[in-house]
Design a protein around this motif. Structure first.
Motif, PDB file in Angstrom:
ATOM      1  N   GLY A 247       2.055  14.595 -13.616  1.00 49.79           N
ATOM      2  CA  GLY A 247       0.889  14.974 -14.471  1.00 49.79           C
ATOM      3  C   GLY A 247       0.236  13.878 -15.180  1.00 49.79           C
ATOM      4  O   GLY A 247      -0.596  14.155 -15.876  1.00 49.79           O
ATOM      5  N   ARG A 248       0.676  12.693 -14.487  1.00 44.41           N
ATOM      6  CA  ARG A 248      -0.238  11.562 -14.932  1.00 44.41           C
ATOM      7  C   ARG A 248      -1.244  11.247 -14.124  1.00 44.41           C
ATOM      8  O   ARG A 248      -1.114  10.381 -13.296  1.00 44.41           O
TER       9      ARG A 248
ATOM     10  N   SER B 235       0.797  -1.159   0.055  1.00 48.73           N
ATOM     11  CA  SER B 235      -0.006   0.142  -0.048  1.00 48.73           C
ATOM     12  C   SER B 235       0.948   1.140   0.090  1.00 48.73           C
ATOM     13  O   SER B 235       0.700   2.196  -0.641  1.00 48.73           O
ATOM     14  N   ARG B 236       1.623   1.585   0.918  1.00 49.52           N
ATOM     15  CA  ARG B 236       2.872   2.410   0.923  1.00 49.52           C
ATOM     16  C   ARG B 236       3.357   2.653  -0.369  1.00 49.52           C
ATOM     17  O   ARG B 236       3.645   3.585  -0.937  1.00 49.52           O
ATOM     18  N   SER B 237       3.839   1.516  -1.191  1.00 51.81           N
ATOM     19  CA  SER B 237       4.403   1.762  -2.386  1.00 51.81           C
ATOM     20  C   SER B 237       3.960   2.005  -3.540  1.00 51.81           C
ATOM     21  O   SER B 237       4.073   3.061  -4.354  1.00 51.81           O
ATOM     22  N   LEU B 238       2.418   1.703  -3.484  1.00 50.63           N
ATOM     23  CA  LEU B 238       1.651   2.164  -4.476  1.00 50.63           C
ATOM     24  C   LEU B 238       1.104   3.717  -4.310  1.00 50.63           C
ATOM     25  O   LEU B 238       0.975   4.446  -5.282  1.00 50.63           O
ATOM     26  N   ALA B 239       1.055   4.025  -2.813  1.00 47.54           N
ATOM     27  CA  ALA B 239       0.788   5.391  -2.471  1.00 47.54           C
ATOM     28  C   ALA B 239       1.842   6.415  -3.070  1.00 47.54           C
ATOM     29  O   ALA B 239       1.759   7.367  -3.676  1.00 47.54           O
ATOM     30  N   ALA B 240       3.086   5.863  -2.914  1.00 51.57           N
ATOM     31  CA  ALA B 240       4.383   6.725  -3.302  1.00 51.57           C
ATOM     32  C   ALA B 240       4.352   6.599  -4.727  1.00 51.57           C
ATOM     33  O   ALA B 240       4.755   7.743  -5.334  1.00 51.57           O
ATOM     34  N   LEU B 241       4.057   5.674  -5.284  1.00 51.32           N
ATOM     35  CA  LEU B 241       4.109   5.529  -6.869  1.00 51.32           C
ATOM     36  C   LEU B 241       3.013   6.778  -7.265  1.00 51.32           C
ATOM     37  O   LEU B 241       3.182   7.496  -8.332  1.00 51.32           O
ATOM     38  N   ALA B 242       1.658   6.582  -6.635  1.00 52.67           N
ATOM     39  CA  ALA B 242       0.630   7.376  -7.148  1.00 52.67           C
ATOM     40  C   ALA B 242       1.167   9.036  -6.939  1.00 52.67           C
ATOM     41  O   ALA B 242       0.772   9.862  -7.786  1.00 52.67           O
ATOM     42  N   ASP B 243       1.713   9.167  -5.822  1.00 54.17           N
ATOM     43  CA  ASP B 243       2.297  10.767  -5.821  1.00 54.17           C
ATOM     44  C   ASP B 243       3.158  10.996  -6.868  1.00 54.17           C
ATOM     45  O   ASP B 243       3.341  12.194  -7.394  1.00 54.17           O
ATOM     46  N   LEU B 244       4.117  10.366  -7.363  1.00 53.91           N
ATOM     47  CA  LEU B 244       5.058  10.592  -8.053  1.00 53.91           C
ATOM     48  C   LEU B 244       4.227  10.644  -9.620  1.00 53.91           C
ATOM     49  O   LEU B 244       4.802  11.717 -10.205  1.00 53.91           O
ATOM     50  N   LEU B 245       3.537   9.671  -9.813  1.00 49.85           N
ATOM     51  CA  LEU B 245       2.722  10.015 -11.146  1.00 49.85           C
ATOM     52  C   LEU B 245       1.803  11.245 -11.261  1.00 49.85           C
ATOM     53  O   LEU B 245       1.948  12.018 -12.079  1.00 49.85           O
ATOM     54  N   HIS B 246       1.409  11.573  -9.890  1.00 50.01           N
ATOM     55  CA  HIS B 246       0.483  12.741  -9.985  1.00 50.01           C
ATOM     56  C   HIS B 246       1.312  14.310 -10.081  1.00 50.01           C
ATOM     57  O   HIS B 246       0.992  14.906 -10.783  1.00 50.01           O
TER      58      HIS B 246
ATOM     59  N   GLU C 182      -7.967  17.910 -13.633  1.00 48.48           N
ATOM     60  CA  GLU C 182      -8.756  17.954 -14.973  1.00 48.48           C
ATOM     61  C   GLU C 182     -10.373  17.600 -14.910  1.00 48.48           C
ATOM     62  O   GLU C 182     -10.448  16.627 -14.047  1.00 48.48           O
ATOM     63  N   SER C 183     -10.907  18.201 -15.518  1.00 48.01           N
ATOM     64  CA  SER C 183     -12.515  17.962 -15.476  1.00 48.01           C
ATOM     65  C   SER C 183     -12.814  16.622 -15.646  1.00 48.01           C
ATOM     66  O   SER C 183     -13.679  15.893 -15.276  1.00 48.01           O
ATOM     67  N   THR C 184     -11.997  16.000 -16.765  1.00 48.28           N
ATOM     68  CA  THR C 184     -12.363  14.751 -17.041  1.00 48.28           C
ATOM     69  C   THR C 184     -12.045  13.652 -15.960  1.00 48.28           C
ATOM     70  O   THR C 184     -12.567  12.621 -16.078  1.00 48.28           O
ATOM     71  N   LEU C 185     -11.356  13.984 -15.226  1.00 45.55           N
ATOM     72  CA  LEU C 185     -10.826  13.044 -14.006  1.00 45.55           C
ATOM     73  C   LEU C 185     -11.366  13.195 -12.755  1.00 45.55           C
ATOM     74  O   LEU C 185     -11.264  12.705 -11.932  1.00 45.55           O
TER      75      LEU C 185
END
Length: 88
Positions: free
Chosen positions: A29-30, A15-26, A70-73
Motif C-alpha cells: 500500500g505504499r 533495474s530488476r531489483s528496483l522493480a521488485a522493490l516497487a512491487d513489494l511497496l505497492h 488513489e486519485s492523488t497518485l
C-alpha cells in the motif's frame, strides 16, 4: 549495494531489483514509493537500452492500474506512463 552495481555497469540487475522493490511497496500500500522505484527502474532500462525491461515495467504499471491507485497518485502514475510511452 546500489553503489556496487552502478560502477560495474549492472544496470539490468539494478533495474530488476528496483522493480521488485516497487512491487513489494505497492503490495504493502505504499504506492507513492512504489511509483518512485518503478520510475528509477525505467531510468535504468532506458540507460541500458533494454526493451525487455521497459516491457516488464509497462506490465507492472498496467497491473497496478487494474488494482486502482488513489486519485492523488494518478498524476504521478501518468508521468511514469508517459516515460514508458516515450521509451516504447
Amino acid at each position: 549495494m546500489i553503489e556496487l552495481q552502478e560502477p560495474t555497469g549492472d544496470l539490468i540487475g539494478l533495474s530488476r531489483s528496483l522493480a521488485a522493490l516497487a512491487d513489494l511497496l505497492h503490495a504493502r500500500g505504499r504506492h507513492a514509493e512504489a511509483l518512485d522505484k518503478l520510475g528509477a527502474s525505467i531510468g535504468c532500462n532506458l540507460q541500458k537500452g533494454s526493451a525487455l525491461g521497459i516491457a516488464h515495467n509497462r506490465r507492472t504499471l498496467d497491473a497496478w492500474r487494474v488494482v486502482g491507485l488513489e486519485s492523488t497518485l494518478r498524476a504521478r502514475a501518468a508521468e511514469v506512463s508517459q516515460r514508458l510511452d516515450d521509451a516504447e
